[in-house]
Design a protein around this motif. Structure first.
Motif, PDB file in Angstrom:
ATOM      1  N   GLY A 166     -19.614-157.836 -72.009  1.00  0.00           N
ATOM      2  CA  GLY A 166     -18.491-158.253 -71.230  1.00  0.00           C
ATOM      3  C   GLY A 166     -18.322-157.331 -69.927  1.00  0.00           C
ATOM      4  N   ARG A 167     -17.305-156.602 -69.794  1.00  0.00           N
ATOM      5  CA  ARG A 167     -17.268-155.863 -68.644  1.00  0.00           C
ATOM      6  C   ARG A 167     -17.680-154.387 -68.791  1.00  0.00           C
ATOM      7  NH1 ARG A 167     -11.447-155.089 -67.784  1.00  0.00           N
ATOM      8  NH2 ARG A 167     -12.151-153.769 -66.156  1.00  0.00           N
ATOM      9  N   LYS A 168     -18.180-154.084 -69.942  1.00  0.00           N
ATOM     10  CA  LYS A 168     -18.713-153.089 -70.406  1.00  0.00           C
ATOM     11  C   LYS A 168     -20.088-152.796 -70.243  1.00  0.00           C
ATOM     12  CE  LYS A 168     -14.883-151.977 -73.653  1.00  0.00           C
ATOM     13  NZ  LYS A 168     -14.393-151.399 -75.003  1.00  0.00           N
ATOM     14  N   ILE A 169     -20.403-151.798 -69.474  1.00  0.00           N
ATOM     15  CA  ILE A 169     -22.131-151.202 -69.282  1.00  0.00           C
ATOM     16  C   ILE A 169     -22.296-149.912 -69.740  1.00  0.00           C
ATOM     17  CG2 ILE A 169     -23.738-150.935 -67.702  1.00  0.00           C
ATOM     18  CD1 ILE A 169     -21.671-152.707 -65.676  1.00  0.00           C
ATOM     19  N   TYR A 170     -23.118-149.802 -70.858  1.00  0.00           N
ATOM     20  CA  TYR A 170     -23.459-148.781 -71.536  1.00  0.00           C
ATOM     21  C   TYR A 170     -25.006-148.150 -71.028  1.00  0.00           C
ATOM     22  CZ  TYR A 170     -20.266-150.661 -75.009  1.00  0.00           C
ATOM     23  OH  TYR A 170     -18.996-150.898 -75.425  1.00  0.00           O
ATOM     24  N   SER A 171     -24.821-146.874 -70.596  1.00  0.00           N
ATOM     25  CA  SER A 171     -26.023-146.313 -70.187  1.00  0.00           C
ATOM     26  C   SER A 171     -26.249-145.007 -70.621  1.00  0.00           C
ATOM     27  CB  SER A 171     -25.981-146.372 -68.543  1.00  0.00           C
ATOM     28  OG  SER A 171     -24.743-145.886 -68.081  1.00  0.00           O
ATOM     29  N   SER A 172     -27.268-144.393 -70.369  1.00  0.00           N
ATOM     30  CA  SER A 172     -27.813-143.008 -70.467  1.00  0.00           C
ATOM     31  C   SER A 172     -28.838-142.293 -69.388  1.00  0.00           C
ATOM     32  CB  SER A 172     -28.516-142.758 -72.020  1.00  0.00           C
ATOM     33  OG  SER A 172     -29.738-143.702 -71.979  1.00  0.00           O
ATOM     34  N   ALA A 173     -28.923-141.155 -69.606  1.00  0.00           N
ATOM     35  CA  ALA A 173     -29.674-140.325 -68.556  1.00  0.00           C
ATOM     36  C   ALA A 173     -29.952-139.102 -69.062  1.00  0.00           C
ATOM     37  CB  ALA A 173     -28.596-140.372 -67.231  1.00  0.00           C
ATOM     38  N   THR A 174     -31.010-138.529 -68.480  1.00  0.00           N
ATOM     39  CA  THR A 174     -31.543-137.091 -68.803  1.00  0.00           C
ATOM     40  C   THR A 174     -31.896-136.525 -67.350  1.00  0.00           C
ATOM     41  OG1 THR A 174     -33.876-137.863 -68.923  1.00  0.00           O
ATOM     42  CG2 THR A 174     -32.405-137.713 -70.904  1.00  0.00           C
ATOM     43  N   GLY A 175     -31.854-135.014 -67.639  1.00  0.00           N
ATOM     44  CA  GLY A 175     -32.324-134.028 -66.353  1.00  0.00           C
ATOM     45  C   GLY A 175     -33.081-133.030 -66.819  1.00  0.00           C
ATOM     46  N   ARG A 176     -34.167-133.174 -66.042  1.00  0.00           N
ATOM     47  CA  ARG A 176     -35.116-131.997 -66.433  1.00  0.00           C
ATOM     48  C   ARG A 176     -35.557-131.291 -65.378  1.00  0.00           C
ATOM     49  NH1 ARG A 176     -37.783-133.740 -70.880  1.00  0.00           N
ATOM     50  NH2 ARG A 176     -37.073-135.627 -72.032  1.00  0.00           N
ATOM     51  N   ILE A 177     -36.097-129.912 -65.687  1.00  0.00           N
ATOM     52  CA  ILE A 177     -36.302-129.028 -64.695  1.00  0.00           C
ATOM     53  C   ILE A 177     -37.790-129.014 -64.624  1.00  0.00           C
ATOM     54  CG2 ILE A 177     -34.224-127.797 -64.580  1.00  0.00           C
ATOM     55  CD1 ILE A 177     -35.255-125.823 -66.543  1.00  0.00           C
ATOM     56  N   GLY A 178     -38.468-128.684 -63.509  1.00  0.00           N
ATOM     57  CA  GLY A 178     -39.840-128.332 -63.245  1.00  0.00           C
ATOM     58  C   GLY A 178     -40.750-129.666 -63.198  1.00  0.00           C
ATOM     59  N   GLY A 179     -39.993-130.583 -62.908  1.00  0.00           N
ATOM     60  CA  GLY A 179     -40.617-132.030 -62.873  1.00  0.00           C
ATOM     61  C   GLY A 179     -40.483-133.116 -63.833  1.00  0.00           C
ATOM     62  N   PRO A 180     -40.390-134.180 -63.607  1.00  0.00           N
ATOM     63  CA  PRO A 180     -40.106-135.543 -64.359  1.00  0.00           C
ATOM     64  C   PRO A 180     -40.430-135.265 -66.008  1.00  0.00           C
ATOM     65  CG  PRO A 180     -41.078-136.179 -62.483  1.00  0.00           C
ATOM     66  CD  PRO A 180     -41.516-134.905 -62.474  1.00  0.00           C
ATOM     67  N   GLU A 181     -41.555-134.575 -66.242  1.00  0.00           N
ATOM     68  CA  GLU A 181     -41.804-134.322 -67.687  1.00  0.00           C
ATOM     69  C   GLU A 181     -41.457-132.900 -68.178  1.00  0.00           C
ATOM     70  OE1 GLU A 181     -42.860-137.053 -69.210  1.00  0.00           O
ATOM     71  OE2 GLU A 181     -42.892-138.169 -67.411  1.00  0.00           O
ATOM     72  N   GLY A 182     -40.715-132.091 -67.197  1.00  0.00           N
ATOM     73  CA  GLY A 182     -40.457-130.866 -67.622  1.00  0.00           C
ATOM     74  C   GLY A 182     -39.351-130.709 -68.698  1.00  0.00           C
ATOM     75  N   PHE A 209     -25.253-130.302 -72.599  1.00  0.00           N
ATOM     76  CA  PHE A 209     -25.865-129.085 -71.757  1.00  0.00           C
ATOM     77  C   PHE A 209     -26.958-128.480 -72.615  1.00  0.00           C
ATOM     78  CE2 PHE A 209     -21.916-129.911 -69.936  1.00  0.00           C
ATOM     79  CZ  PHE A 209     -22.211-130.222 -68.851  1.00  0.00           C
ATOM     80  N   VAL A 210     -28.305-128.680 -72.358  1.00  0.00           N
ATOM     81  CA  VAL A 210     -29.422-128.265 -73.274  1.00  0.00           C
ATOM     82  C   VAL A 210     -29.872-126.743 -72.824  1.00  0.00           C
ATOM     83  CG1 VAL A 210     -31.583-128.827 -74.232  1.00  0.00           C
ATOM     84  CG2 VAL A 210     -29.914-130.550 -73.735  1.00  0.00           C
ATOM     85  N   ARG A 211     -29.991-126.588 -71.713  1.00  0.00           N
ATOM     86  CA  ARG A 211     -30.670-125.132 -71.157  1.00  0.00           C
ATOM     87  C   ARG A 211     -30.138-125.163 -69.541  1.00  0.00           C
ATOM     88  NH1 ARG A 211     -35.547-124.550 -72.211  1.00  0.00           N
ATOM     89  NH2 ARG A 211     -35.799-126.529 -73.227  1.00  0.00           N
ATOM     90  N   PRO A 212     -29.834-123.822 -69.364  1.00  0.00           N
ATOM     91  CA  PRO A 212     -29.512-123.272 -68.340  1.00  0.00           C
ATOM     92  C   PRO A 212     -30.291-124.002 -66.676  1.00  0.00           C
ATOM     93  CG  PRO A 212     -29.540-121.371 -69.205  1.00  0.00           C
ATOM     94  CD  PRO A 212     -30.353-122.806 -70.036  1.00  0.00           C
ATOM     95  N   VAL A 213     -29.769-124.369 -65.666  1.00  0.00           N
ATOM     96  CA  VAL A 213     -30.564-124.894 -64.467  1.00  0.00           C
ATOM     97  C   VAL A 213     -30.306-123.680 -63.261  1.00  0.00           C
ATOM     98  CG1 VAL A 213     -30.556-126.840 -63.039  1.00  0.00           C
ATOM     99  CG2 VAL A 213     -29.938-127.162 -65.051  1.00  0.00           C
ATOM    100  N   PRO A 214     -31.054-123.237 -62.777  1.00  0.00           N
ATOM    101  CA  PRO A 214     -30.950-122.128 -61.996  1.00  0.00           C
ATOM    102  C   PRO A 214     -30.959-122.796 -60.362  1.00  0.00           C
ATOM    103  CG  PRO A 214     -33.093-121.491 -63.157  1.00  0.00           C
ATOM    104  CD  PRO A 214     -32.792-122.928 -63.514  1.00  0.00           C
ATOM    105  N   VAL A 215     -30.076-121.670 -59.648  1.00  0.00           N
ATOM    106  CA  VAL A 215     -30.354-122.259 -58.030  1.00  0.00           C
ATOM    107  C   VAL A 215     -31.549-122.076 -57.659  1.00  0.00           C
ATOM    108  CG1 VAL A 215     -29.338-121.421 -56.126  1.00  0.00           C
ATOM    109  CG2 VAL A 215     -27.757-121.125 -57.989  1.00  0.00           C
ATOM    110  N   GLY A 216     -31.779-123.263 -56.853  1.00  0.00           N
ATOM    111  CA  GLY A 216     -33.267-123.677 -56.469  1.00  0.00           C
ATOM    112  C   GLY A 216     -33.781-124.601 -57.252  1.00  0.00           C
ATOM    113  N   THR A 217     -33.634-125.078 -58.196  1.00  0.00           N
ATOM    114  CA  THR A 217     -34.247-125.836 -59.264  1.00  0.00           C
ATOM    115  C   THR A 217     -34.131-127.317 -58.473  1.00  0.00           C
ATOM    116  OG1 THR A 217     -34.047-124.440 -61.120  1.00  0.00           O
ATOM    117  CG2 THR A 217     -34.308-126.882 -61.493  1.00  0.00           C
ATOM    118  N   VAL A 218     -35.105-128.183 -58.441  1.00  0.00           N
ATOM    119  CA  VAL A 218     -34.817-129.502 -58.408  1.00  0.00           C
ATOM    120  C   VAL A 218     -34.818-130.164 -59.964  1.00  0.00           C
ATOM    121  CG1 VAL A 218     -36.063-131.498 -57.460  1.00  0.00           C
ATOM    122  CG2 VAL A 218     -36.559-129.637 -56.625  1.00  0.00           C
TER     123      VAL A 218
END
Length: 194
Positions: free
Chosen positions: A131-147, A110-119
């Motif tokens: 084999g049966r293992k799938i490795y993945s990663s994700a990010t979440g940004r506020i203010g837009g895809p580059e935010g 958790f890098v920064r707070p995410v306010p209510v109303g935020t997309v």
């Protein structure tokens, strides 16, 4: 990977993920796999209603709007809801592999707070398969895809057979899903369990 635990480090013999030829096309909305899913289902009044789109390769983008029902501290998204959004996004990647898989491990920062109303703008990709293992990663940004980066996660999914859900799910829901006259909806209910 970003200094995650050893359990989330792909082994030396892991391979690059390959998008299934029948996977949704880049840009295509994936839709809910199950109407009652808290992450993507439209039938959950307080669910995330997360919408994911197929990306290039084995990647997706997704969005969800933080509602008042999702708050922990006053005016801020609950950390568990943010972890759920990451898990749902990561789980949706399995549609691109056409693999039934469940979350084995999820590590969230958790890098920064995410306010209510935020997309919250999410991006995820499968990084390796062993084999049966799938490795993945994700990010979440506020203010837009580059935010600004708000949350990130690394995950390990484990491929399972549909029996995993049938043997472990509550019988009423399993029967209802199995008896759905819509063949596509019936099959998708068991595609992924983020």
């Amino acid at each position: 990977m970003r200094g995650t635990s050893a359990a989330l480090q792909p082994p030396a013999d892991a391979v690059k993920p390959v998008r299934h030829p029948d996977a949704p096309a880049p840009g295509e909305l994936l839709g809910a796999h199950y109407g009652e899913c808290f992450g993507c289902g439209g039938e959950q009044p307080h669910g995330l209603h997360l919408e994911a789109r197929a990306g290039d390769g084995v990647s997706i983008t997704a969005e969800f709007t933080v509602q008042a029902a999702h708050q922990g501290a006053p005016g801020l998204a609950h950390g568990g809801v943010l972890a759920t959004a990451l898990d749902e996004t990561l789980g949706s990647l399995n549609w691109l592999l056409r693999t039934i898989a469940v979350t084995g491990r999820l590590e969230t920062d958790f890098v920064r707070p995410v306010p209510v109303g935020t997309v919250l703008h999410l991006e995820a990709e499968v990084t390796a398969v062993a084999g049966r293992k799938i490795y993945s990663s994700a990010t979440g940004r506020i203010g837009g895809p580059e935010g600004p980066l708000a949350v990130r996660a690394d995950a390990l999914f484990i491929e399972v057979k549909v029996d995993h859900f049938i043997d472990n799910g509550r019988p009423e829901e399993i029967r209802a899903a199995m008896n759905d006259p819509d063949q596509v909806r019936r099959a998708r209910a068991f595609e992924v369990n983020p």
